[in-house]
Motif scaffolding. Structure first.
Motif, PDB file in Angstrom:
ATOM      1  N   GLU A  41       0.843  -1.389   0.022  1.00 11.81           N
ATOM      2  CA  GLU A  41      -0.117  -0.101   0.155  1.00 11.81           C
ATOM      3  C   GLU A  41       1.023   1.336   0.081  1.00 11.81           C
ATOM      4  O   GLU A  41       0.372   2.359  -0.854  1.00 11.81           O
ATOM      5  CB  GLU A  41      -0.749   0.105   1.287  1.00 11.81           C
ATOM      6  N   TYR A  44       1.082   2.807   5.269  1.00 12.28           N
ATOM      7  CA  TYR A  44       0.850   2.178   6.377  1.00 12.28           C
ATOM      8  C   TYR A  44       2.072   1.770   7.222  1.00 12.28           C
ATOM      9  O   TYR A  44       2.608   1.021   7.565  1.00 12.28           O
ATOM     10  CB  TYR A  44       0.143   0.586   5.950  1.00 12.28           C
ATOM     11  N   ASN A  48       4.546  -0.530   5.644  1.00  7.09           N
ATOM     12  CA  ASN A  48       4.919  -0.048   4.147  1.00  7.09           C
ATOM     13  C   ASN A  48       4.600   1.361   4.286  1.00  7.09           C
ATOM     14  O   ASN A  48       3.363   1.608   4.432  1.00  7.09           O
ATOM     15  CB  ASN A  48       4.456  -0.915   3.350  1.00  7.09           C
ATOM     16  N   PHE A  81      -5.004   0.224  -0.496  1.00  5.75           N
ATOM     17  CA  PHE A  81      -5.190  -1.175  -0.081  1.00  5.75           C
ATOM     18  C   PHE A  81      -6.381  -1.920  -0.589  1.00  5.75           C
ATOM     19  O   PHE A  81      -6.250  -3.150  -1.005  1.00  5.75           O
ATOM     20  CB  PHE A  81      -5.485  -1.085   1.416  1.00  5.75           C
ATOM     21  N   ALA A  98       1.078  -6.730   2.431  1.00  6.79           N
ATOM     22  CA  ALA A  98       0.605  -5.420   2.869  1.00  6.79           C
ATOM     23  C   ALA A  98      -0.354  -5.682   4.083  1.00  6.79           C
ATOM     24  O   ALA A  98      -1.654  -5.031   4.063  1.00  6.79           O
ATOM     25  CB  ALA A  98      -0.387  -4.678   1.619  1.00  6.79           C
ATOM     26  N   SER A  99       0.039  -6.472   4.903  1.00  2.00           N
ATOM     27  CA  SER A  99      -0.811  -6.746   6.262  1.00  2.00           C
ATOM     28  C   SER A  99      -2.117  -7.415   6.149  1.00  2.00           C
ATOM     29  O   SER A  99      -3.088  -7.063   7.028  1.00  2.00           O
ATOM     30  CB  SER A  99      -0.689  -5.217   7.048  1.00  2.00           C
ATOM     31  N   HIS A 100      -2.501  -8.275   4.956  1.00  2.00           N
ATOM     32  CA  HIS A 100      -3.451  -8.802   4.912  1.00  2.00           C
ATOM     33  C   HIS A 100      -3.805  -9.882   6.039  1.00  2.00           C
ATOM     34  O   HIS A 100      -2.962 -10.927   6.189  1.00  2.00           O
ATOM     35  CB  HIS A 100      -3.657  -9.321   3.527  1.00  2.00           C
ATOM     36  N   GLY A 101      -4.964 -10.066   6.629  1.00  2.75           N
ATOM     37  CA  GLY A 101      -5.084 -10.909   7.601  1.00  2.75           C
ATOM     38  C   GLY A 101      -5.397 -12.042   6.889  1.00  2.75           C
ATOM     39  O   GLY A 101      -6.262 -11.950   5.755  1.00  2.75           O
ATOM     40  N   ARG A 106     -10.718 -14.429   2.059  1.00  2.00           N
ATOM     41  CA  ARG A 106      -9.734 -14.081   1.069  1.00  2.00           C
ATOM     42  C   ARG A 106      -9.259 -15.384   0.618  1.00  2.00           C
ATOM     43  O   ARG A 106      -8.570 -15.235  -0.654  1.00  2.00           O
ATOM     44  CB  ARG A 106      -8.623 -13.438   1.926  1.00  2.00           C
ATOM     45  N   ASN A 146     -12.636  -2.771   2.453  1.00  2.00           N
ATOM     46  CA  ASN A 146     -12.003  -3.981   2.354  1.00  2.00           C
ATOM     47  C   ASN A 146     -11.023  -4.727   3.448  1.00  2.00           C
ATOM     48  O   ASN A 146     -10.345  -5.680   3.390  1.00  2.00           O
ATOM     49  CB  ASN A 146     -11.158  -4.100   1.039  1.00  2.00           C
ATOM     50  N   THR A 147     -11.161  -3.994   4.687  1.00  3.18           N
ATOM     51  CA  THR A 147     -10.595  -4.795   5.890  1.00  3.18           C
ATOM     52  C   THR A 147     -11.180  -5.667   6.564  1.00  3.18           C
ATOM     53  O   THR A 147     -12.330  -5.945   6.377  1.00  3.18           O
ATOM     54  CB  THR A 147      -9.913  -3.524   6.876  1.00  3.18           C
ATOM     55  N   THR A 148     -10.462  -6.611   7.277  1.00  2.00           N
ATOM     56  CA  THR A 148     -11.229  -7.591   8.102  1.00  2.00           C
ATOM     57  C   THR A 148     -11.794  -6.788   9.052  1.00  2.00           C
ATOM     58  O   THR A 148     -12.956  -7.243   9.556  1.00  2.00           O
ATOM     59  CB  THR A 148      -9.829  -8.490   8.580  1.00  2.00           C
ATOM     60  N   TYR A 149     -11.186  -5.633   9.563  1.00  5.99           N
ATOM     61  CA  TYR A 149     -11.730  -4.769  10.821  1.00  5.99           C
ATOM     62  C   TYR A 149     -13.377  -4.421  10.350  1.00  5.99           C
ATOM     63  O   TYR A 149     -14.259  -4.450  11.378  1.00  5.99           O
ATOM     64  CB  TYR A 149     -11.108  -3.822  11.095  1.00  5.99           C
ATOM     65  N   GLU A 210      -5.112 -11.214  14.748  1.00  8.67           N
ATOM     66  CA  GLU A 210      -4.936 -11.906  13.169  1.00  8.67           C
ATOM     67  C   GLU A 210      -3.589 -12.233  12.981  1.00  8.67           C
ATOM     68  O   GLU A 210      -2.652 -11.762  13.655  1.00  8.67           O
ATOM     69  CB  GLU A 210      -5.193 -10.614  12.437  1.00  8.67           C
ATOM     70  N   ILE A 212      -1.137 -12.680  10.077  1.00 10.15           N
ATOM     71  CA  ILE A 212      -1.110 -11.694   8.811  1.00 10.15           C
ATOM     72  C   ILE A 212      -0.030 -12.657   7.569  1.00 10.15           C
ATOM     73  O   ILE A 212       0.908 -13.211   8.185  1.00 10.15           O
ATOM     74  CB  ILE A 212      -0.362 -10.340   8.943  1.00 10.15           C
TER      75      ILE A 212
HETATM   76  N1  ARG Z   1      -5.211  -6.536   8.760  1.00  6.95           N
HETATM   77  C1  ARG Z   1      -6.066  -5.721   8.397  1.00  6.95           C
HETATM   78  C2  ARG Z   1      -6.669  -6.452   7.144  1.00  6.95           C
HETATM   79  O1  ARG Z   1      -6.391  -7.816   7.089  1.00  6.95           O
HETATM   80  C3  ARG Z   1      -6.038  -4.378   7.884  1.00  6.95           C
HETATM   81  C4  ARG Z   1      -4.838  -4.224   6.723  1.00  6.95           C
HETATM   82  C5  ARG Z   1      -4.533  -2.947   6.036  1.00  6.95           C
HETATM   83  N2  ARG Z   1      -3.314  -3.088   5.460  1.00  6.95           N
HETATM   84  C6  ARG Z   1      -2.955  -1.872   4.743  1.00  6.95           C
HETATM   85  N3  ARG Z   1      -1.783  -1.808   4.139  1.00  6.95           N
HETATM   86  N4  ARG Z   1      -3.728  -0.705   4.784  1.00  6.95           N
HETATM   87  O2  ARG Z   1      -7.679  -6.241   6.560  1.00  6.95           O
END
Ligand code: ARG
Length: 257
Positions: A41, A44, A48, A81, A98-101, A106, A146-149, A210, A212
């Motif tokens: 992204e 973040y 990143n 993101f 990019a920190s995807h859970g 997914r 589109n986040t898990t949150y 999470e 990741i």
């Molecule tokens: N961990 C959360 C998810 O999986 C948020 C990730 C947001 N990552 C980012 N690069 N903005 O959705």
């Protein structure tokens, strides 16, 4: 803010044309091209982000180290993101970090590496604001698209409202400007943000733990295995620990991974 449009890697078009669209670049093709196309992204921190126009962060350094393990050169694309996994599906890059859970949803669309870190979403608010899920009754919460949150908070009973914004910065601003009562943010982003804005933010509990991972296209087992092998090597040879200590002051790997 960076322009969210995907910047096409025009010089790679002849290489891309050779890839099977159903699969993306195989490990052999990545090696033959000499390039691993990575996407993140870029907004973040500390995972990143841009520092004086240079893309950096824990995930960027880790992605570069993985490319090095594969014996190829990393080439980065930054994308908003919410569009990252779509671009993977369109074969615009080979690996998304990019920190995807890692979630069952997914996993229907992409494959994930073994987790490259474990963390969780925390509630971030102005001092005195919500800290726990119970505190969120009637409150307006903001999260990324589109986040898990977002998915998690939307199903909580009694939430006063949900607002989405494309970047963490926009979400933080909404909290600071009282357009939202709280936001959900990764614990390590939150620690970073509270250092930049001392006294302005309260970090509450982890409400959503999470694992990741890095995403690759489905049906690409050789590439996925080599990414996993590279990560395992970096976790064993001290590279991972060094990066993790540098960015977080602790080792953020998942227990027993
Ligand atoms: N961990 C959360 C998810 O999986 C948020 C990730 C947001 N990552 C980012 N690069 N903005 O959705």
């Amino acid at each position: 803010m960076r322009h969210p449009r995907i910047r096409p890697l025009l010089f790679l078009i002849p290489v891309l044309a050779a890839f099977s669209p159903a699969q993306g670049a195989t490990l052999a093709q990545v090696k033959a091209s000499g390039v691993l196309r990575l996407a993140t992204e870029g907004n973040y921190p500390p995972f990143n982000y841009y520092k004086n126009k240079t893309l950096t962060g824990f995930e960027v350094d880790l992605g570069n180290a993985i490319a090095r393990q594969l014996g190829v050169k990393p080439v980065w694309t930054t994308v908003v993101f919410e569009s990252l996994l779509l671009g993977l599906d369109r074969d615009r890059y080979d690996l998304v970090i990019a920190s995807h859970g890692i979630t069952p949803d997914r996993l229907k669309a992409v494959d994930f590496s073994t987790p490259h870190y474990c963390s969780g979403g925390v509630l971030v608010a102005r001092p005195g604001g919500p800290r726990t899920i119970a505190d969120l009754k009637g409150k307006v919460v903001t999260m990324g698209v589109n986040t898990t949150y977002l998915k998690y908070v939307q199903q909580l009973p009694g939430i006063g409202g949900v607002k989405t914004f494309p970047t963490t910065n926009d979400q933080l601003n909404a909290v600071l400007n009282k357009r939202a009562d709280a936001m959900v943010l990764d614990r390590f982003n939150a620690i970073d943000a509270s250092k930049v804005l001392p006294g302005k933010l309260q970090i509450g509990n982890i409400i959503f733990p999470e694992r990741i991972g890095m995403a690759v296209r489905k049906n690409n087992p050789d590439l996925l295995n080599s990414v996993n092998k590279a990560l395992a090597t970096l976790m064993a040879d001290g590279t991972y620990t060094k990066l993790s200590e540098q960015y977080f002051g602790q080792d953020v790997r998942c227990p027993r991974s």
